[in-house]
Motif scaffolding. Sequence first.
Motif, PDB file in Angstrom:
ATOM      1  N   ALA A 100      67.442  12.944  22.026  1.00 41.75           N
ATOM      2  CA  ALA A 100      67.142  14.319  21.627  1.00 41.75           C
ATOM      3  C   ALA A 100      67.819  14.653  20.305  1.00 41.75           C
ATOM      4  CB  ALA A 100      67.598  15.290  22.719  1.00 41.75           C
ATOM      5  N   PHE A 101      69.071  14.193  20.149  1.00 43.64           N
ATOM      6  CA  PHE A 101      69.791  14.457  18.903  1.00 43.64           C
ATOM      7  C   PHE A 101      69.172  13.676  17.744  1.00 43.64           C
ATOM      8  CE2 PHE A 101      73.189  13.623  15.825  1.00 43.64           C
ATOM      9  CZ  PHE A 101      73.577  14.924  15.549  1.00 43.64           C
ATOM     10  N   ALA A 102      68.743  12.442  18.007  1.00 45.19           N
ATOM     11  CA  ALA A 102      68.101  11.639  16.964  1.00 45.19           C
ATOM     12  C   ALA A 102      66.810  12.301  16.498  1.00 45.19           C
ATOM     13  CB  ALA A 102      67.823  10.231  17.482  1.00 45.19           C
ATOM     14  N   ASP A 103      66.033  12.833  17.446  1.00 43.60           N
ATOM     15  CA  ASP A 103      64.798  13.530  17.087  1.00 43.60           C
ATOM     16  C   ASP A 103      65.094  14.779  16.258  1.00 43.60           C
ATOM     17  OD1 ASP A 103      63.249  11.684  18.372  1.00 43.60           O
ATOM     18  OD2 ASP A 103      62.986  12.866  20.199  1.00 43.60           O
ATOM     19  N   LEU A 104      66.143  15.485  16.634  1.00 44.14           N
ATOM     20  CA  LEU A 104      66.499  16.714  15.931  1.00 44.14           C
ATOM     21  C   LEU A 104      66.878  16.441  14.481  1.00 44.14           C
ATOM     22  CD1 LEU A 104      67.193  19.803  16.106  1.00 44.14           C
ATOM     23  CD2 LEU A 104      69.542  19.072  16.532  1.00 44.14           C
ATOM     24  N   THR A 105      67.663  15.406  14.266  1.00 41.10           N
ATOM     25  CA  THR A 105      68.210  15.148  12.931  1.00 41.10           C
ATOM     26  C   THR A 105      67.457  14.076  12.158  1.00 41.10           C
ATOM     27  OG1 THR A 105      69.795  13.566  13.869  1.00 41.10           O
ATOM     28  CG2 THR A 105      70.515  15.861  13.636  1.00 41.10           C
ATOM     29  N   GLY A 106      66.408  13.496  12.773  1.00 39.95           N
ATOM     30  CA  GLY A 106      65.600  12.517  12.054  1.00 39.95           C
ATOM     31  C   GLY A 106      66.170  11.118  12.051  1.00 39.95           C
ATOM     32  N   ARG A 107      67.155  10.849  12.901  1.00 36.88           N
ATOM     33  CA  ARG A 107      67.748   9.517  12.946  1.00 36.88           C
ATOM     34  C   ARG A 107      66.968   8.595  13.891  1.00 36.88           C
ATOM     35  NH1 ARG A 107      71.926  13.069  11.880  1.00 36.88           N
ATOM     36  NH2 ARG A 107      73.315  12.363  10.210  1.00 36.88           N
ATOM     37  N   LYS A 108      67.342   7.328  13.873  1.00 41.28           N
ATOM     38  CA  LYS A 108      66.643   6.341  14.689  1.00 41.28           C
ATOM     39  C   LYS A 108      67.574   5.808  15.776  1.00 41.28           C
ATOM     40  CE  LYS A 108      63.898   2.099  14.371  1.00 41.28           C
ATOM     41  NZ  LYS A 108      63.374   1.057  13.453  1.00 41.28           N
ATOM     42  N   LEU A 109      67.106   5.875  17.012  1.00 45.16           N
ATOM     43  CA  LEU A 109      67.893   5.394  18.152  1.00 45.16           C
ATOM     44  C   LEU A 109      67.198   4.203  18.794  1.00 45.16           C
ATOM     45  CD1 LEU A 109      70.263   5.839  20.194  1.00 45.16           C
ATOM     46  CD2 LEU A 109      68.621   7.160  21.562  1.00 45.16           C
ATOM     47  N   LYS A 110      67.994   3.191  19.138  1.00 50.02           N
ATOM     48  CA  LYS A 110      67.466   2.032  19.857  1.00 50.02           C
ATOM     49  C   LYS A 110      68.392   1.733  21.022  1.00 50.02           C
ATOM     50  CE  LYS A 110      65.937  -2.755  19.316  1.00 50.02           C
ATOM     51  NZ  LYS A 110      65.794  -3.906  18.379  1.00 50.02           N
ATOM     52  N   VAL A 111      67.816   1.669  22.224  1.00 47.95           N
ATOM     53  CA  VAL A 111      68.586   1.398  23.440  1.00 47.95           C
ATOM     54  C   VAL A 111      68.107   0.080  24.033  1.00 47.95           C
ATOM     55  CG1 VAL A 111      69.183   2.205  25.747  1.00 47.95           C
ATOM     56  CG2 VAL A 111      68.905   3.853  23.881  1.00 47.95           C
ATOM     57  N   ASP A 112      68.994  -0.891  24.120  1.00 46.78           N
ATOM     58  CA  ASP A 112      68.672  -2.201  24.695  1.00 46.78           C
ATOM     59  C   ASP A 112      69.580  -2.422  25.899  1.00 46.78           C
ATOM     60  OD1 ASP A 112      68.269  -4.879  25.332  1.00 46.78           O
ATOM     61  OD2 ASP A 112      67.906  -5.440  23.240  1.00 46.78           O
ATOM     62  N   GLY A 113      69.051  -2.080  27.098  1.00 49.82           N
ATOM     63  CA  GLY A 113      69.844  -2.192  28.314  1.00 49.82           C
ATOM     64  C   GLY A 113      70.211  -3.615  28.656  1.00 49.82           C
ATOM     65  N   GLU A 114      69.312  -4.563  28.373  1.00 47.54           N
ATOM     66  CA  GLU A 114      69.575  -5.962  28.708  1.00 47.54           C
ATOM     67  C   GLU A 114      70.729  -6.525  27.893  1.00 47.54           C
ATOM     68  OE1 GLU A 114      66.076  -8.280  28.374  1.00 47.54           O
ATOM     69  OE2 GLU A 114      64.982  -7.212  29.965  1.00 47.54           O
ATOM     70  N   LYS A 115      70.771  -6.179  26.619  1.00 46.74           N
ATOM     71  CA  LYS A 115      71.849  -6.670  25.759  1.00 46.74           C
ATOM     72  C   LYS A 115      73.074  -5.769  25.797  1.00 46.74           C
ATOM     73  CE  LYS A 115      68.843  -9.029  22.437  1.00 46.74           C
ATOM     74  NZ  LYS A 115      68.455  -9.132  21.001  1.00 46.74           N
ATOM     75  N   GLY A 116      72.925  -4.613  26.450  1.00 47.02           N
ATOM     76  CA  GLY A 116      74.043  -3.684  26.506  1.00 47.02           C
ATOM     77  C   GLY A 116      74.393  -3.125  25.138  1.00 47.02           C
ATOM     78  N   LEU A 117      73.362  -2.782  24.348  1.00 45.01           N
ATOM     79  CA  LEU A 117      73.597  -2.299  22.988  1.00 45.01           C
ATOM     80  C   LEU A 117      72.817  -1.011  22.730  1.00 45.01           C
ATOM     81  CD1 LEU A 117      74.827  -2.750  20.168  1.00 45.01           C
ATOM     82  CD2 LEU A 117      72.772  -4.066  19.590  1.00 45.01           C
ATOM     83  N   ILE A 118      73.521  -0.012  22.234  1.00 43.75           N
ATOM     84  CA  ILE A 118      72.916   1.254  21.825  1.00 43.75           C
ATOM     85  C   ILE A 118      73.221   1.437  20.344  1.00 43.75           C
ATOM     86  CG2 ILE A 118      72.845   3.751  22.180  1.00 43.75           C
ATOM     87  CD1 ILE A 118      74.091   3.220  24.964  1.00 43.75           C
ATOM     88  N   SER A 119      72.188   1.647  19.531  1.00 47.47           N
ATOM     89  CA  SER A 119      72.418   1.807  18.090  1.00 47.47           C
ATOM     90  C   SER A 119      71.761   3.091  17.590  1.00 47.47           C
ATOM     91  CB  SER A 119      71.875   0.606  17.313  1.00 47.47           C
ATOM     92  OG  SER A 119      70.488   0.441  17.539  1.00 47.47           O
ATOM     93  N   LEU A 120      72.524   3.846  16.812  1.00 45.90           N
ATOM     94  CA  LEU A 120      72.047   5.089  16.200  1.00 45.90           C
ATOM     95  C   LEU A 120      72.251   4.960  14.698  1.00 45.90           C
ATOM     96  CD1 LEU A 120      71.040   8.051  16.631  1.00 45.90           C
ATOM     97  CD2 LEU A 120      73.450   8.724  16.632  1.00 45.90           C
TER      98      LEU A 120
END
Length: 408
Positions: free
Chosen positions: A115-135
């Motif tokens: 929701a915050f990424a959408d608000l501010t125009g940033r890019k979010l990627k969530v990879d549960g298998e690798k255990g990695l969240i990147s903003l």
Amino acid sequence: MKKLVYGLTMMLALFLLPLAASAASGTQLQVNDKAIGLSAEPQISGDTAYVDLAPVLGSLGYTVQQSVYGTGWTVSKDGSKIELVSGSSSFVVNGESVKAGATVIQGGNKLNLQAFADLTGRKLKVDGEKGLISLNDTLQTSVLETLYTGTLTSSAQAPKALAQGNQGYTGYIKIFYPNGKVFYDGYMVNSKFEGKGKYYDSNGVLRYDGNWKDNKFHGQGKSYYADKHLEYDGMWKAGLKQGYGTYYWAWEPCGEPPGSITGYNKYVGFFDKDEFDGVGKIDWADGSKFEGFFSKGQIKCAGVFYWTDGWKYVGMYKDGKRDGFGTEYNEKGTVIYEGGFRQNLAEGYGRLYDAKGNLLYEGEFVNGHPKGEATARTLTGFQAQSNQKSSEAQLQMHTQNQMEVTFQ
């Protein structure tokens, strides 16, 4: 044998359990490719994740403050303020409510990253298998890829469409820059700007207020400079000035440092594809004026030019210069010259008069000067020659002071 297998199975399970727990608790958060330390494990939910908001927003340069009653947070940056309330599905940006489509805060301090990424125009990627969240600050363009000013290419020009910014949306919408300031406030048809709308730059300055069509200024509207001065008030067509309107542009006197604006010139009249075209009038900031006919940004056919000292020219023009038959008057309305002009200079047959209207010379002119001697019909001798030189000097002075009448 069964007991042995059972025992080995239990031992293996006990051995693997800490590893599984370690993997689950090892989810890493990266903001702009830098690892962020969190006091609690991120909660992954589909394409988003809920994380401690303070360290994340702090790493992005936001000032974070919890509300007095502990029910929400206020984050600020670059003069913009975003309010987040626990359990709410909306952000409050500079006092305006913006729907997020999902709960923005859970558990008091867990921020919905998507929701915050959408608000501010940033890019979010969530990879549960690798255990990695990147903003990341790699800003996403909205469905609005083109505007009146051209293609959105730089990140500063690429706000994220909020709420109903999906393909095919028709109705009222607000779009924000990544810094939280309003980018567009108005109506859309099939996800294109159409109808009444306001466009602001990233500093919050209103740059256009009026009608739109197909993402471009169209119909009646006003545009503004970055210093908030009115630029144009009139009709538009497909992003260009078209029809009747009033246009202002900066006056920068000769001899002054570049950018030294001491006033604004004004044109009132007709436009064709962003250029002066048709009947119009110009008022320069120094007090000189012109009224007459224009074509493709230049004076054409005929017009009247007024100097600041009261002199005026009435006659023909070509490519922005006096060309053809014309008459020049002094500040008292007395004719000083009447006859032919070429490239702003007296040329061909003409008559030269003194300040009292006495005829000094009648005949051919070349490059602004009489070809022969003074023709003394009303004056003789030295007086005629003296008056002729004075009138010639005045004529030459006003030739040199002719304004450039072209669209800027």
